[in-house]
Design a protein around this motif. Structure first.
Motif, mmCIF file in Angstrom:
data_model
loop_
_atom_site.group_PDB
_atom_site.id
_atom_site.type_symbol
_atom_site.label_atom_id
_atom_site.label_comp_id
_atom_site.label_asym_id
_atom_site.label_seq_id
_atom_site.Cartn_x
_atom_site.Cartn_y
_atom_site.Cartn_z
ATOM 1 N N GLY A 63 -51.142 -21.377 -16.407
ATOM 2 C CA GLY A 63 -51.938 -20.378 -15.703
ATOM 3 C C GLY A 63 -51.462 -18.970 -16.029
ATOM 4 O O GLY A 63 -50.352 -18.776 -16.537
ATOM 5 N N LEU A 64 -52.300 -17.993 -15.755
ATOM 6 C CA LEU A 64 -51.937 -16.594 -15.988
ATOM 7 C C LEU A 64 -52.718 -15.739 -14.991
ATOM 8 O O LEU A 64 -53.811 -16.119 -14.541
ATOM 9 C CB LEU A 64 -52.299 -16.187 -17.422
ATOM 10 N N ASP A 65 -52.145 -14.577 -14.631
ATOM 11 C CA ASP A 65 -52.858 -13.640 -13.763
ATOM 12 C C ASP A 65 -52.536 -12.226 -14.247
ATOM 13 O O ASP A 65 -51.653 -11.554 -13.734
ATOM 14 C CB ASP A 65 -52.432 -13.853 -12.309
ATOM 15 N N ALA A 66 -53.259 -11.810 -15.283
ATOM 16 C CA ALA A 66 -52.989 -10.520 -15.930
ATOM 17 C C ALA A 66 -53.726 -9.398 -15.203
ATOM 18 O O ALA A 66 -54.690 -9.635 -14.479
ATOM 19 C CB ALA A 66 -53.425 -10.570 -17.391
ATOM 20 N N ALA A 67 -53.252 -8.182 -15.413
ATOM 21 C CA ALA A 67 -53.821 -7.017 -14.732
ATOM 22 C C ALA A 67 -55.215 -6.691 -15.271
ATOM 23 O O ALA A 67 -55.559 -7.012 -16.409
ATOM 24 C CB ALA A 67 -52.902 -5.818 -14.902
ATOM 25 N N SER A 167 -41.835 -18.437 -23.175
ATOM 26 C CA SER A 167 -41.222 -18.673 -21.867
ATOM 27 C C SER A 167 -41.453 -20.107 -21.414
ATOM 28 O O SER A 167 -40.671 -20.648 -20.639
ATOM 29 C CB SER A 167 -41.761 -17.684 -20.829
ATOM 30 N N LYS B 14 -39.244 -12.330 -16.987
ATOM 31 C CA LYS B 14 -39.866 -12.362 -18.301
ATOM 32 C C LYS B 14 -39.495 -13.648 -19.054
ATOM 33 O O LYS B 14 -40.342 -14.314 -19.635
ATOM 34 C CB LYS B 14 -39.449 -11.137 -19.123
ATOM 35 N N GLY B 17 -41.240 -16.693 -17.450
ATOM 36 C CA GLY B 17 -42.695 -16.703 -17.293
ATOM 37 C C GLY B 17 -43.207 -16.351 -15.911
ATOM 38 O O GLY B 17 -44.288 -16.802 -15.519
ATOM 39 N N PHE B 20 -44.621 -10.510 -16.852
ATOM 40 C CA PHE B 20 -44.481 -9.838 -18.151
ATOM 41 C C PHE B 20 -44.973 -8.398 -18.017
ATOM 42 O O PHE B 20 -45.889 -8.130 -17.241
ATOM 43 C CB PHE B 20 -45.352 -10.524 -19.217
ATOM 44 N N PRO B 21 -44.409 -7.476 -18.819
ATOM 45 C CA PRO B 21 -45.016 -6.137 -18.862
ATOM 46 C C PRO B 21 -46.446 -6.285 -19.378
ATOM 47 O O PRO B 21 -46.687 -7.024 -20.335
ATOM 48 C CB PRO B 21 -44.153 -5.388 -19.884
ATOM 49 N N SER B 22 -47.392 -5.599 -18.745
ATOM 50 C CA SER B 22 -48.791 -5.723 -19.160
ATOM 51 C C SER B 22 -48.988 -5.179 -20.564
ATOM 52 O O SER B 22 -48.387 -4.181 -20.951
ATOM 53 C CB SER B 22 -49.676 -4.951 -18.183
ATOM 54 N N THR B 32 -47.616 -1.371 -15.090
ATOM 55 C CA THR B 32 -48.609 -2.421 -14.877
ATOM 56 C C THR B 32 -47.978 -3.721 -15.359
ATOM 57 O O THR B 32 -47.284 -3.733 -16.369
ATOM 58 C CB THR B 32 -49.902 -2.120 -15.662
ATOM 59 N N TRP B 33 -48.214 -4.783 -14.631
ATOM 60 C CA TRP B 33 -47.534 -6.046 -14.901
ATOM 61 C C TRP B 33 -48.516 -7.199 -14.895
ATOM 62 O O TRP B 33 -49.492 -7.197 -14.152
ATOM 63 C CB TRP B 33 -46.451 -6.285 -13.837
ATOM 64 N N ASP B 34 -48.238 -8.197 -15.721
ATOM 65 C CA ASP B 34 -49.047 -9.415 -15.745
ATOM 66 C C ASP B 34 -48.217 -10.568 -15.180
ATOM 67 O O ASP B 34 -47.037 -10.701 -15.513
ATOM 68 C CB ASP B 34 -49.440 -9.758 -17.190
ATOM 69 N N TYR B 35 -48.830 -11.377 -14.352
ATOM 70 C CA TYR B 35 -48.133 -12.538 -13.812
ATOM 71 C C TYR B 35 -48.296 -13.714 -14.769
ATOM 72 O O TYR B 35 -49.423 -14.119 -15.072
ATOM 73 C CB TYR B 35 -48.661 -12.886 -12.418
ATOM 74 N N GLY B 36 -47.186 -14.236 -15.235
ATOM 75 C CA GLY B 36 -47.193 -15.381 -16.141
ATOM 76 C C GLY B 36 -47.445 -16.677 -15.382
ATOM 77 O O GLY B 36 -47.759 -16.665 -14.182
ATOM 78 N N PRO B 37 -47.309 -17.815 -16.059
ATOM 79 C CA PRO B 37 -47.613 -19.114 -15.436
ATOM 80 C C PRO B 37 -46.890 -19.330 -14.101
ATOM 81 O O PRO B 37 -47.498 -19.798 -13.139
ATOM 82 C CB PRO B 37 -47.119 -20.107 -16.490
ATOM 83 N N ALA B 40 -48.058 -16.543 -11.466
ATOM 84 C CA ALA B 40 -49.418 -16.809 -10.989
ATOM 85 C C ALA B 40 -49.377 -17.870 -9.886
ATOM 86 O O ALA B 40 -50.066 -17.748 -8.866
ATOM 87 C CB ALA B 40 -50.316 -17.260 -12.143
ATOM 88 N N GLU B 41 -48.544 -18.903 -10.065
ATOM 89 C CA GLU B 41 -48.445 -19.950 -9.031
ATOM 90 C C GLU B 41 -47.782 -19.408 -7.765
ATOM 91 O O GLU B 41 -48.212 -19.715 -6.651
ATOM 92 C CB GLU B 41 -47.642 -21.159 -9.543
ATOM 93 N N LYS B 43 -47.801 -16.332 -6.619
ATOM 94 C CA LYS B 43 -48.774 -15.504 -5.905
ATOM 95 C C LYS B 43 -49.860 -16.354 -5.250
ATOM 96 O O LYS B 43 -50.289 -16.094 -4.127
ATOM 97 C CB LYS B 43 -49.425 -14.497 -6.868
ATOM 98 N N ARG B 44 -50.323 -17.371 -5.978
ATOM 99 C CA ARG B 44 -51.309 -18.285 -5.391
ATOM 100 C C ARG B 44 -50.775 -18.901 -4.096
ATOM 101 O O ARG B 44 -51.476 -18.956 -3.086
ATOM 102 C CB ARG B 44 -51.625 -19.423 -6.373
#
Lengths: 441, 441
Positions: A63-67, A167, B14, B17, B20-22, B32-37, B40-41, B43-44
């Motif tokens: 899964g991923l949740d990017a900006a 990762s 990082k 996972g 990650f930096p967006s 700005t940041w992206d949530y990796g695998p 994402a879980e 936050k879910r």
């Protein structure tokens, strides 16, 4: 004139709390919609079903949740900066702007849809306008600060390909799945929530060896089609439409749409495309970074091919709403039922006290409700008489109504009513959870 | 110099996972940041826990999912158009722009943080810049097309108050809860994911009779504090900080922050405010719509007061990550453990084959994995030797590791290892699901 099916659905959506016009007290914002209490649950259920089936219950997916905000170079690489445009024409008379391909008229002599004056395309040729929504990050509003609201979630996946690969110690084939908002400055949005400027996507980029791309493409077309079927959509109204070679995007090697027969015609719910190595190649070139994959078994390095199943959450929600809507004649009155699948129905159970002024009944009903809430989405409702409450729950797709009445005080049983058959059963209160679990899980 | 705790966490995020930096391949997009695998879980899980506790398991709450794009009058009514500003100053020498209250120096004589030249505030007085991200909807980029990315989800709730009230037949007190992205053009974002220009909020607007506002405010402060506690955060690092009357926003009658002791100091996770009837009054005035509530029991009509518990999803995720991080000395090596609560841990169970080249072992491991996946988030992992796999799972907070070895082929048992105690138990394969259900549910 009688209401059309779409009008009935739009009306039900507002009346029952599925979908409201956005900022309605200010006259709304063109083609923008807010999901009310029921719609929020329907979308949650849809997204959860998708995430479970593609991420949690597979070994080959991350899964991923990017900006939503991304570095502007992303859109240079993806081709959106240059190519994501509509050709627009200004009417010299009324100053309104239109999509060139939507103007009525022949050859270069067109007619303004607004003021009906002639638009001569030789005099005022169409100009290209980018469909990305632009904003400025930081304190200065100049060119260097221009950033875009992403027009698709896909690029957030491509720029993170190496980060996820490393990762998570992945080998091909594997995919990255993401759900999130995207924005497009559509010139002609419409058909309720079908085409809007703000929308939610559920996208997968599935990375494979180039020689395996064709077979994975076929597999994903089938798997995605089956997902819609598995949630109970009418198969007669679902079809696959492979793109002809003349309508393929320049980067796509093959593409198939999953279409649903809406009241406004067959329309796309999801597209499955074989994008080859177009995206990773573009990002490698623009970023100067190595995005290749080292295949240990074959001892070679290459850019993976990508299969992209890309679906719209709002479109899926609308399709399931439309598909579930039915009217029945019951005792010479019309019963409206939203026959949503048990996984999608916003509320699984409603608990209704037959007499809300009798404290013993209310007490039992509330106790049943809070007990069931640990396991299911259950609502207590005493805002009308029982007949009306049944009809309301039917209209929002609630699967079972549990009614507590005077007799319950004596026999410790409640009446459970099935949404679809309207049949009622008396069930012992202490067997109720098991009864519902058997039905719902 | 040794790494600070924050540096270690950013690095783990990082490497494993989580975050990650967006757009990292393009050098990133500031803060700005992206949530990796894994992120994402996490936050879910956080959002799901919040939604369940405030929407599904209460009788007095409705959910909502309003659009990010709203009618511009919304921000006139809310006060954001006029008042949501920072005072900025230009350096005449290097042309950079800074927040006036962040400039070093005395009185009106300041020093440019960038080029060190003198900035005289009498000569170049600060000017107000709005913190909302602006965009243009429709084909023409002019003033009439200006729209804003919402700076808070709250206003989406206020403009829908009457729609929710009517469609759900509500009486006071009741609340509307929403999770979604918001955007603020922060001049000085920072501290990893703590302050970013794009962020996710979980907000409740709880509508009450004016005379009940004070007591509901107190209740919500307690309930929200307990939610963080219930997910296992260290109580020593959590505190309530009531705002002094000098720091209250002009519309707020009272406000309390829930703060967490981050490595960079005590910082706000959530604010609970008694906003009175400010918001509904403003929207009623600007829209010209009647937003009052008719109280049947009291036979009077009034604007409800509002209690607003407003939390940050990213901040909560960061707090739980920081709080869960620990290092232990085990056999003269450092073991890093992310001791996340069972509700929040991204993966509940990892299934590991001791010998990945032995097909019988792999077969059993995969079968166990796909069986457990129906109920929990379970990952199969054979990408390293067992010791390394344990350490990796510890670092991402996986609660149980299930190892299939040669002996499993004979005794139909597997080794289950507890993340926190590292103790191992042999469990019969057909009792495994029950064993894990007892631990996890």
């Amino acid at each position: 004139m009688s209401e059309t099916t779409m009008e009935k659905i739009v009306s039900l959506c507002k009346r029952r709390g599925f979908i409201f016009p956005s900022s309605e007290i200010y006259g709304g914002l063109a083609s923008t919609w807010d999901y009310g209490p029921l719609g929020a649950e329907l979308k949650r259920n849809l997204k959860e079903s998708w995430w479970k089936s593609v991420v949690h219950q597979r070994e080959d997916m991350e899964g991923l949740d990017a900006a939503i905000l991304m570095h502007p170079h992303t859109w240079k690489a993806s081709g959106h900066l240059e190519g994501f445009t509509d050709a627009l024409v200004d009417c010299k008379n009324c100053k309104k702007r239109f999509r060139a391909d939507h103007l009525p008229g022949e050859g270069s002599k067109k007619k303004c849809p607004e003021c009906k004056s002639v638009i001569d395309l030789d005099e005022t040729p169409p100009r290209l306008f980018n469909l990305m929504l632009k904003t400025y990050l930081g304190p200065v509003e100049d060119e260097s600060a221009v950033t875009y609201m992403r027009p698709e979630t896909a690029q957030g996946i491509f720029v993170n390909f190496v980060n996820v690969l490393n990762s998570r110690h992945r080998k091909l084939p594997f995919g990255i799945a993401q759900i999130g908002k995207s924005f497009r400055n559509e010139i002609t949005p419409g058909n309720f929530t079908f085409r809007t400027r703000e929308f939610e996507q559920m996208e997968i980029e599935y990375f494979v060896k180039p020689e395996d791309a064709a077979s994975w493409y076929e597999r994903w077309v089938q798997e995605r089609f089956q997902w819609y079927e598995s949630l109970g959509i009418n198969k007669e109204k679902l079809r696959l439409r492979p793109h002809g070679s003349d309508e393929l995007a320049h980067y796509a090697k093959a593409c198939t749409d999953i279409e649903y027969l809406f009241p406004f015609g067959w329309s796309e719910l999801e597209g499955i495309a074989n994008r080859g190595d177009f995206d990773l190649k573009q990002h490698a070139q623009v970023s100067g970074k190595d995005l290749t994959y080292f295949d240990q078994a074959q001892n070679r390095r290459y850019l993976p091919y990508v299969i992209e199943p890309s679906g719209g959450v709002d479109r899926a929600a609308l399709a399931f709403l439309v598909d579930a809507y039915r009217e029945e004649e019951v005792n010479e009155a019309t019963r409206v039922v939203l026959g949503l699948n048990k996984e999608l129905a916003p509320f699984k159970v409603a608990v209704l006290p037959l007499l809300k002024k009798k404290p013993e009944i209310v007490e039992i009903a509330k106790k049943i409700c809070s007990g069931l809430q640990k396991k299911f989405v259950v609502k207590y409702d005493d805002t009308a008489a029982i007949g009306k409450l049944y009809r309301r729950q039917d209209e929002i797709g609630t699967l079972y109504c549990v009614t507590v009445d005077v007799q319950s005080l004596e026999d410790n049983k409640v009446t459970v009513r099935d949404r679809d058959t309207m049949q009622q059963e008396r069930i012992e209160i202490n067997l109720l959870e098991k009864y519902l679990t058997d039905k719902l899980v």
